[in-house]
Structures are given as C-alpha cells and as structure tokens.
Design a protein around this motif. Structure first.
Motif, PDB file in Angstrom:
ATOM      1  N   LYS A  73      -6.225   1.744  -0.316  1.00 61.28           N
ATOM      2  CA  LYS A  73      -5.318   0.610  -0.483  1.00 61.28           C
ATOM      3  C   LYS A  73      -3.974   1.022  -1.080  1.00 61.28           C
ATOM      4  N   GLU A  74      -3.915   2.200  -1.694  1.00 61.72           N
ATOM      5  CA  GLU A  74      -2.669   2.707  -2.272  1.00 61.72           C
ATOM      6  C   GLU A  74      -2.009   3.764  -1.387  1.00 61.72           C
ATOM      7  N   HIS A  79      -1.060   3.109   5.685  1.00 61.34           N
ATOM      8  CA  HIS A  79      -0.301   1.894   6.021  1.00 61.34           C
ATOM      9  C   HIS A  79       0.683   2.197   7.155  1.00 61.34           C
TER      10      HIS A  79
END
Length: 483
Positions: A73-74, A79
């Motif tokens: 998620k980091e 992403h």
C-alpha cells in the motif's frame, strides 16, 4: 633366448631418452596448463576477496536481497504499474510534442498551440491522471524485477512506466498555465516520486532513467515558480522531497555494474550460459594467438582483471564528487589499454560521473532556491546571501558545489535570483545558464527564480536553436550503447 646384458644396456639409453622426450612433449603443455590454471584461479580468488573486504554484500543476489522492503500500500512502483493499465495505447506518440516544447521558456506562458495540445493529450487519460496525482504522497517504491542467468534484467518495469512520468510532466505544465500553482507543484512531487519509485534497483539502466527523471523534475519545478507563487507548505514539501532525492546514485550504479559483470562471468565459467556472439569470437582469437591459454582459463583470467578494475571504480565512487573527475578519467584511460574483451564487458564511468555531478548540482541548486523562495515569502525580500537561509532555519546547511567542493553560488539579478554551480567548464560564468546546451563552455548549472513582477510573462516567439551538441541523453549509456 633372452637378450644379453650388453644388448639391454645398449637399448636402455635410447629408451630413457624416448621416455624423457615423451614426458617433455606431453608434460610441458600439461604443466603449463596447470600453472596458468593455478595463476588464473588464484588471481580470481584474490579479486573476489578484495571485493568482499572493500564492499561486503556486493554480489547480485546479495544486492537484491538487501533492497528495502516496502508494504504494497506504500509502494509507489506498484501504484505506477496499476496506472499503466489505465493509459491508452501508444499515448503521447505524437512527434509534434518535441517541435512544440523544445524551446520552452520557464517564465513565459505557453502559446495557444501548446495549450491545445496539452489539453488534448491529457484528455485522453483522465482516469490515469487522477491516479497519477496520488503519487505525491507515495515517496518510496520498489519495482518487481527478475534477472537472467547472466545478470541482466528480464524486463525493466521502471522503463516501461515512463509514460506515467510524461503524463505528470504535462499536468505540471497545464496546471501552471491555468494558474493552479499549488496543484502544479503537487504534480511535481508526484513526478519526483516516479523517480524515487525506482528505489535501490541494482541495474545501471535504472540509474540512468532516474537521472533523466531528476532533471525533468527540476526544470518542471523551476517553471512552476516562474509562473506563480506556491504556498509555503507546498514549497517546504517539495524542498524536502528534493533533499531526500539528492542522494548520490553513482555508487549504486557501480555496484550494479560490478555485480552484473561478475554474475555473467560466473555463469560462463560454470557453463550455465554458453559463449555468445562477439565475446566468443574474441576469446577464440585470443586462444589461438596465445596457444597456451585455452578458453577455460581465459574467462577466470579476465574475470579477475575486470573485477579488480570495478573494485577501483566502486571505491572512486565513494570519493567526494569534486575529486571524482580525475580519478574516473584515470580509470577509463587504464580501461582503454586493456584487451578488447575487457573493454566490452562494462562501460566507462567518467561520462556517468559527469551526469551524476550535473544531477547533484541541479538538485542542490533547486533545494537552495526553494528555501530562498520560502524566505522571500516570509520576509518580503530575497536573502542577501546563502548563509541567511541557514541562520533563519530555511536550510540545515548551505550545499556544496559538486564540481569544485566550494559552496554553491547565489547571485541577485535585476529581475530575480539564481543559485548555481560552476558546471562542467569549471568556471564561474556569473550564473549564466544555457538551456540549449548545459555542457557548453561559458555556461553554469542552476535554478533561476524571478521577482514576482517578472513571473508569468506573455508567450514568446521560438528562440533560434543554439549550434553545437545538445544536452547529453542520460538514456544512452557511455559508449553510445542503449540501456
């Protein structure tokens, strides 16, 4: 009837001579082989021990194992890969881009053709752009990577994700044009995190891509400040991001290159990969010329030679930037004296060291300039000298020029301020920055700031292009080879 003693004595000497001759004929090559095998293996063992002593954990599998672990998620890299799936096929394949923006001036607004082009291109990827802007809050990344038996990456995900950085650079331009200065600076931070998403990836090509990202981030940030006045929090966030990015990448590149060459030669020695292309031909020629050194000995021999050389390269990367130039020129000069087989195993580092110095000079200038802009917003005037920024807490320390080790220069201009390095020519040219050719004689490297009344000027007609070679392309490796 058995031979008499006299007959046996008569044949003894010829038989002994024949046996001795046979021993010489057969034993000499065997002895030479064993001698050279022992020498080559001993030299390789010493070179490996030297690398272990100077830089523990230097092998490719060790470099990969100790890379920073980042939660999904980091992870900005993951992403970015997700954004890639939202990008239209062949996005920004229009060659008109280079004609429209080649000679863009930071303080001048865009012309109608440039604005129309940007709106059209960004309009093709609205969902991708929305997600790309979120990268401003993701400053750590790690792309997935797998290596072949010879130490080369199977794919380079950070290179495949370049369209995301292009998307954000266009977003910066259009938002600044529309007067949305804080949003534009946020997109600069998102763009910066595209570079930081590469993390500590142990490949030379990844480092070169990151250099390219860095330069575009700095020029984009300069444009934002030339088009308006970002808020103090936005300036501080961008300054901190650039400070964190200003880490030296040269040692990472040297370690990656040494690990790749070592892995490749280990695979050749073990038979895991076969002799290939030009390397095979060169070794075969050398084998025929030497006669006494078959291929099985040449590889460990060259392995030892190139590994010792790359150990010296890695150690040179640990020197202060201002002292590296002469050392890398010396090492590259030594490399050119080595056999062609050695030269083709890896790239010289003197050109890469120049790119590294330019990158660090631009980043450091940008950090100091952002601090100066924060000072101006807070105090209503430019700082009289760089030390004022440190004294008032806008900078922890005034940065050094990586080209000569002296403090970066800071000069008040008639319409603003410039923070600069003396650049590649080694001379202080008064803060003159040649945007058409940053390596030209008579040009410095730096970051330009404008007085508020001189910002956001009307569009200008295209400037005539400067003659001579243009900016080095960091996506081309030293020697003209593609990454």
């Amino acid at each position: 009837m058995p031979p008499t003693p006299n007959v046996r004595r008569r044949w003894r000497k010829p038989l002994l001579f024949g046996a001795l001759l046979l021993l010489i004929v057969v034993g000499t090559p065997v002895g030479l082989y064993l001698y050279h095998a022992g020498t080559a293996n001993r030299e390789l063992a010493e070179a490996l021990a030297e690398a272990d002593r100077l830089d523990p954990g230097w092998r490719l599998e060790e470099l990969e194992a100790r890379r920073a672990k980042i939660a999904d998620k980091e992870n900005s890299a993951l992403h970015i890969l997700a954004i890639m799936k939202l990008m239209p096929d062949n996005w920004r394949g229009d060659p008109q881009f280079y004609e429209l923006f080649e000679q863009e001036v930071p303080e001048a607004q865009l012309n109608e053709a440039q604005v129309n082009w940007l709106r059209a291109e960004l309009g093709k990827a609205p969902a991708a752009l929305t997600e790309a802007r979120k990268l401003k809050d993701l400053s750590r990344g790690r792309f997935p990577i797998a290596f072949t038996a010879d130490g080369n990456p199977m794919t380079l995900a950070c290179q495949e994700a370049i369209p995301v950085s292009n998307l954000l650079s266009h977003d910066v331009q259009l938002l600044a044009q529309d007067g949305k200065i804080d949003a534009s600076l946020d997109s600069c931070r998102a763009f910066l995190n595209c570079a930081r998403a590469i993390g500590d990836e142990p490949t030379l090509a990844s480092v070169l891509i990151r250099f390219d990202y860095r330069r575009t981030v700095v020029t984009s940030t300069e444009r934002v400040l030339a088009q308006g006045q970002p808020s103090a929090p936005g300036l501080l966030a961008m300054q901190q991001g650039l400070e964190e990015e200003a880490r030296p990448l040269l040692l990472l590149a040297a370690r990656a290159e040494r690990a790749r060459v070592d892995q490749s030669l280990r695979a050749l020695e073990s038979g895991q990969i076969r002799y290939v292309e030009h390397f095979t031909e060169l070794l075969a020629k050398k084998e025929r010329r030497l006669g006494i050194r078959p291929m099985s000995l040449l590889i460990p021999y060259y392995h030892a030679l190139v590994l010792r050389h790359l150990n010296k390269v890695a150690e040179a990367c640990k020197l202060p930037a201002a002292r590296q130039a002469g050392r890398f020129e010396e090492l590259d000069g030594f490399l050119l004296k080595l056999p062609e087989e050695i030269q083709m195993l890896h790239y010289g580092f003197s050109k890469l060291a120049e790119i590294n110095r330019r990158s660090r000079a631009e980043l450091r200038s940008a950090v100091a300039a952002l601090a100066a802009e924060r000072y101006r917003r807070d105090r209503g005037a430019w700082p009289a000298k760089g030390a004022d920024l440190v004294a008032k807490g806008f900078l922890k320390a005034w940065p050094q020029d990586p080209f000569d080790g002296a403090p970066l220069r800071c000069k008040r201009l008639a319409d603003g301020l410039v923070v600069y390095s003396i650049g590649q020519d080694g001379k202080d040219d008064g803060g003159h920055i040649n945007r058409d050719n940053i390596t030209a004689e008579g040009s410095d490297l730096g970051f330009r700031l404008w007085d508020v009344g001189s910002r956001r000027q009307p569009p200008r007609p295209p400037r005539p292009k400067m003659p001579g070679p243009q900016d080095d392309d960091p996506d081309v490796l030293p020697g003209g080879k593609e990454p």
